[in-house]
Design a protein around this motif. Structure first.
Motif, PDB file in Angstrom:
ATOM      1  N   PRO A  77       0.694  -1.391  -0.437  1.00 33.10           N
ATOM      2  CA  PRO A  77      -0.219   0.213   0.061  1.00 33.10           C
ATOM      3  C   PRO A  77       0.674   1.089  -0.235  1.00 33.10           C
ATOM      4  CG  PRO A  77      -1.108  -1.795   1.857  1.00 33.10           C
ATOM      5  CD  PRO A  77       0.455  -2.300   1.378  1.00 33.10           C
ATOM      6  N   THR A  78       2.431   1.357   0.836  1.00 33.14           N
ATOM      7  CA  THR A  78       2.930   2.062   0.528  1.00 33.14           C
ATOM      8  C   THR A  78       3.691   2.674  -0.979  1.00 33.14           C
ATOM      9  OG1 THR A  78       4.692   1.363   1.694  1.00 33.14           O
ATOM     10  CG2 THR A  78       3.483   2.466   2.789  1.00 33.14           C
ATOM     11  N   ASN A  79       3.692   1.892  -1.327  1.00 31.38           N
ATOM     12  CA  ASN A  79       3.983   1.999  -2.903  1.00 31.38           C
ATOM     13  C   ASN A  79       4.060   0.599  -3.891  1.00 31.38           C
ATOM     14  OD1 ASN A  79       6.254   2.148  -4.852  1.00 31.38           O
ATOM     15  ND2 ASN A  79       7.798   1.136  -4.440  1.00 31.38           N
ATOM     16  N   PRO A  80       2.358   0.904  -4.176  1.00 28.12           N
ATOM     17  CA  PRO A  80       1.511   0.492  -4.925  1.00 28.12           C
ATOM     18  C   PRO A  80       2.702  -0.085  -6.274  1.00 28.12           C
ATOM     19  CG  PRO A  80       0.528   2.014  -4.901  1.00 28.12           C
ATOM     20  CD  PRO A  80       1.704   2.390  -3.886  1.00 28.12           C
ATOM     21  N   ASP A  81       3.032   1.000  -6.819  1.00 33.20           N
ATOM     22  CA  ASP A  81       3.689   0.355  -8.398  1.00 33.20           C
ATOM     23  C   ASP A  81       2.580   1.037  -8.983  1.00 33.20           C
ATOM     24  OD1 ASP A  81       4.456   0.637 -10.514  1.00 33.20           O
ATOM     25  OD2 ASP A  81       4.974  -1.135 -10.724  1.00 33.20           O
TER      26      ASP A  81
END
Length: 370
Positions: free
Chosen positions: A357-361
Motif C-alpha cells: 500500500p505504501t508503494n503500489p506501483d
C-alpha cells in the motif's frame, strides 16, 4: 518544478518523461529535433524551465564523423541558447561511460560534455554530468539502443541470439537511469555522477531471455525473483505485445463443468484476486512501471483497452467467458477493463508482486483521452 527534456522522443527520453509524470506529477516540456534545429523554439522552451535534462544525442550514423560531430553540434546549439538566456537553471547532461573511450561515440560525448560544462560555468548555470552505463528496457530498438533489445527481439521471434564476444557488461534499467537523471536535477551538488549498473555476462543475458521465453510462450511465468530478471522480462514482453494476445488456454470439461489454468508461476512472490463488474462499469485506468499483471476473463463480456503512455493509439481486445482467455498488461501502458455485456463480468487478476500500500506501483491515468 518545470523540466525540459531534450531528446524526449527517444528511448531514454520517453522513459524519463513517463517517470516525471508518474512519480513526480510533472508534465515536461518535450524538446525534439524540430526545437533543437530552431533557436527561437529552443529559446522559448528553455526560458520556461528550471531544469533541463539533456538527453539528445547521436548513437548511430553512416560514418564515425557524423556520430562524433553530431553529438557536439547538438551540445553547441544548447550552449548557444543557454548563453543568450542568462537564466538561472540546472543542466543535467546524460553522458556515457563510453565517453572515456577513443570511439567516435565516446569522443563525441566527451566533447559535448566539455562544451556544456564550459558555457554553464561562464553563465553561472548549474551543470551535472551523469555518466550512464549500458541501458536497457521496454521499447528499445534492436540493433540501435542496446544489445539487450536485440537479444529480446530475437528471442521473441523464437530465435536464439548468438554471442560472439562474451564479456561482463554493467547493465542499468532505463527507469533507474531516469530516476538518477531527475535526482541530479533536484540536488544541489555539482560535478559528475556515475550511477552503477549491475555487471553481468552477455551470455547470461542471452540465456536468461531464452529461459523466460521458453516459459512464457506456453503462458507460464518463469521465476521472477530478482529486480534485474523482472526488468529483462518486461523488456522481452514489450516485443510480444500486442500480437501474442488474447490467449485462450486449454479447457478441461466433464459433466461437472469446466476447469482451466489461470497462471503457472515458477518461484517468486505473486498475488491473485477476483472481481465482479456490473454491466457498463470500468475497472483500471492506471499503469505500472515494473509490475507484471494478467487479466483473465472467466464470465461475461469484456473489452480490455490499452494505450502506451504519452501516445494516442488505443489497442483493444474483446474477451468472452464463452472462451475464457487472458491478456497480460505491458509495463508503461495505461489499461482498463470494461463490462460491455448485459451480465456480470467475472475477472481474475494475477500480479508478480504482493500489494504494498505504501508503494503500489500503480499510477492513475485514463486510457481514453477526452
Amino acid at each position: 518544478m518545470k523540466v525540459a527534456v531534450t531528446g524526449a522522443m527517444g528511448f531514454l527520453g520517453w522513459h524519463v518523461c513517463c517517470r516525471l509524470r508518474a512519480v513526480h506529477g510533472v508534465e515536461p516540456l518535450r524538446i525534439g529535433r524540430a526545437e533543437l534545429a530552431d533557436q527561437m523554439l529552443l529559446h522559448d522552451a528553455l526560458s520556461r524551465a528550471d531544469i533541463v535534462l539533456h538527453l539528445a544525442g547521436v548513437n548511430r550514423a553512416d560514418s564515425d564523423a557524423e556520430v562524433e560531430d553530431g553529438n557536439v553540434e547538438i551540445a553547441d546549439r544548447l550552449a548557444a541558447a543557454v548563453c543568450r538566456l542568462r537564466h538561472r537553471m540546472t543542466i543535467v547532461n546524460a553522458n556515457s561511460i563510453q565517453s572515456g573511450t577513443d570511439t567516435a561515440y565516446g569522443r563525441g560525448k566527451r566533447k559535448a560534455a566539455a562544451v556544456l560544462a564550459t558555457v554553464c560555468k561562464a553563465s553561472r548555470v548549474r551543470f551535472v554530468d551523469v555518466r550512464l552505463p549500458n541501458l536497457f528496457g521496454e521499447h528499445g530498438l534492436p540493433h540501435y539502443n542496446s544489445f539487450v533489445a536485440t537479444f529480446a527481439a530475437e528471442v521473441a521471434a523464437d530465435r536464439r541470439p548468438s554471442v560472439t564476444n562474451d564479456r561482463e557488461i554493467p547493465l542499468l534499467h532505463v527507469q533507474d537511469a531516469a530516476a538518477a537523471l531527475i535526482r541530479a536535477g533536484e540536488q544541489t551538488e555539482l560535478g559528475e555522477l556515475r550511477p552503477r549498473g549491475e555487471p553481468v555476462l552477455v551470455s547470461w543475458v542471452a540465456d536468461t531471455l531464452a529461459r523466460l521465453h521458453d516459459r512464457y510462450r506456453t503462458g507460464e511465468m518463469a521465476e521472477l525473483s530478482s529486480r534485474l530478471t523482472v526488468n529483462l522480462f518486461n523488456t522481452y514482453r514489450a516485443f510480444r505485445f500486442p500480437d501474442m494476445f488474447p490467449v485462450a488456454p486449454d479447457l478441461h470439461a466433464d459433466e461437472r463443468g469446466v476447469l482451466t489454468e489461470i497462471v503457472r508461476a515458477h518461484g517468486g512472490t505473486s498475488q491473485s484476486f477476483v472481481s465482479t463488474t456490473r454491466a457498463g462499469q470500468t475497472r483500471g485506468d492506471h499503469y505500472h512501471l515494473h509490475k507484471v499483471e494478467r487479466f483473465f476473463v472467466l464470465k461475461g463480456s469484456a473489452r480490455i483497452n490499452l494505450r502506451r503512455l504519452l501516445h494516442d493509439e488505443v489497442v483493444s481486445f474483446h474477451l468472452s467467458g464463452d472462451t475464457p482467455a487472458y491478456v497480460d498488461m505491458p509495463t508503461l501502458w495505461v489499461h482498463n477493463i470494461e463490462n460491455v455485456g448485459d451480465d456480470e463480468l467475472v475477472t481474475v487478476f494475477w500480479s508478480d508482486q504482493l500489494l504494498d500500500p505504501t508503494n503500489p506501483d500503480q499510477y492513475p491515468e485514463r486510457v481514453m483521452q477526452r
